[in-house]
Design a protein around this motif. Sequence first.
Motif, mmCIF file in Angstrom:
data_model
loop_
_atom_site.group_PDB
_atom_site.id
_atom_site.type_symbol
_atom_site.label_atom_id
_atom_site.label_comp_id
_atom_site.label_asym_id
_atom_site.label_seq_id
_atom_site.Cartn_x
_atom_site.Cartn_y
_atom_site.Cartn_z
ATOM 1 N N PRO A 54 -16.931 -2.195 -0.179
ATOM 2 C CA PRO A 54 -16.678 -1.696 1.178
ATOM 3 C C PRO A 54 -15.213 -1.325 1.404
ATOM 4 C CG PRO A 54 -18.043 -3.678 1.236
ATOM 5 C CD PRO A 54 -17.568 -3.527 -0.168
ATOM 6 N N TYR A 55 -14.317 -2.035 0.747
ATOM 7 C CA TYR A 55 -12.891 -1.752 0.900
ATOM 8 C C TYR A 55 -12.140 -2.366 -0.272
ATOM 9 C CZ TYR A 55 -12.271 -6.628 2.364
ATOM 10 O OH TYR A 55 -12.257 -8.006 2.395
ATOM 11 N N THR A 56 -10.887 -1.951 -0.420
ATOM 12 C CA THR A 56 -9.994 -2.529 -1.429
ATOM 13 C C THR A 56 -8.643 -2.799 -0.781
ATOM 14 O OG1 THR A 56 -11.083 -1.339 -3.227
ATOM 15 C CG2 THR A 56 -8.864 -2.158 -3.664
ATOM 16 N N ILE A 57 -8.139 -4.013 -0.965
ATOM 17 C CA ILE A 57 -6.797 -4.355 -0.490
ATOM 18 C C ILE A 57 -5.864 -4.469 -1.689
ATOM 19 C CG2 ILE A 57 -5.372 -6.121 0.615
ATOM 20 C CD1 ILE A 57 -7.634 -6.699 2.523
ATOM 21 N N LEU A 58 -4.804 -3.710 -1.636
ATOM 22 C CA LEU A 58 -3.799 -3.633 -2.690
ATOM 23 C C LEU A 58 -2.503 -4.215 -2.139
ATOM 24 C CD1 LEU A 58 -3.278 -2.273 -5.559
ATOM 25 C CD2 LEU A 58 -2.560 -0.254 -4.285
ATOM 26 N N ILE A 59 -1.907 -5.155 -2.854
ATOM 27 C CA ILE A 59 -0.662 -5.776 -2.401
ATOM 28 C C ILE A 59 0.492 -5.405 -3.319
ATOM 29 C CG2 ILE A 59 0.581 -7.974 -2.143
ATOM 30 C CD1 ILE A 59 -1.838 -9.203 -0.913
ATOM 31 N N GLY A 60 1.580 -4.937 -2.700
ATOM 32 C CA GLY A 60 2.818 -4.661 -3.417
ATOM 33 C C GLY A 60 3.950 -5.459 -2.816
ATOM 34 N N HIS A 61 5.140 -5.243 -3.344
ATOM 35 C CA HIS A 61 6.313 -6.002 -2.911
ATOM 36 C C HIS A 61 7.493 -5.055 -2.703
ATOM 37 C CE1 HIS A 61 3.587 -8.801 -4.952
ATOM 38 N NE2 HIS A 61 4.067 -9.709 -4.115
ATOM 39 N N PRO A 62 8.509 -5.507 -1.963
ATOM 40 C CA PRO A 62 9.604 -4.590 -1.610
ATOM 41 C C PRO A 62 10.614 -4.352 -2.730
ATOM 42 C CG PRO A 62 9.953 -6.716 -0.567
ATOM 43 C CD PRO A 62 8.622 -6.797 -1.241
#
Length: 262
Positions: A192-200
Amino acid sequence: MSCSVNTVVATPIGKIAIIIDDMGYNRHNQSFSKLPNPITFAILPFTPYSQKIANAAHQQNREVILHIPMQAQSHNHLLGKGALMEQMTKQYFQHVLSHGLADIPYAIGVNNHMGSKLTEEIIPMQWTMELLSKRGLFFVDSLTTAHSVAESSAVSAGLPSLRRHIFLDNIRTSAAMDKQFQQAIEHSLKAPYTILIGHPYPETLQYLSQRLGAPNKDFQLVKLSQLIPEKQRVMLENKKVQYQQEKQYNLLYPLTTTSKIQ
């Protein structure tokens, strides 16, 4: 007389939401404001630029969540101020979480910073979700451990269930991030969805600027709140309004009010 009709078959397209974690320590974090508006900023409380970044994001109509430090299996000296620990009493635990929320203006939800230990513990997660439910906020499990009970605790508390699927920048090369991003696209076509996490990181900013600045037909970049079904969004908004009304009432009539806002 016969005629033929050409049918156009739509290509499947998935929904991807991107969160940038660990915001607040560095003034250069503000460079991420150049990225597309749907990207959410997860801001660490009590950091030098936490409130400035939160306010600037709000001016952009960008969504902000509290990136709350939580006890890990190791390296807890890196947690920073405002960390939640398993040895805390319920009252103190929710007091610390409340103060973290107060430090991040306009936060619509929370996700965990570290937390490989605490998110495995049912009782602290119940305390977390209880407070967030009262305030009309949602939780995103950063999934720093495969044994996390945060998502199931959110469901038990009647909160929307969201979790991270892919980390973008564990390896900070363009090729490595491109591989992770492609995995996110492929996942979004099946889920249904994808959450992608990055960093600064500067490398992350450069990669996302190029990747999201190019023409795209492979996925839809959406805001984090768009992953929550409308019925649940309305429920959260109603709870948020109710919490603010009760808070205001307690401020106006502190001597006659017996309820205590957490």
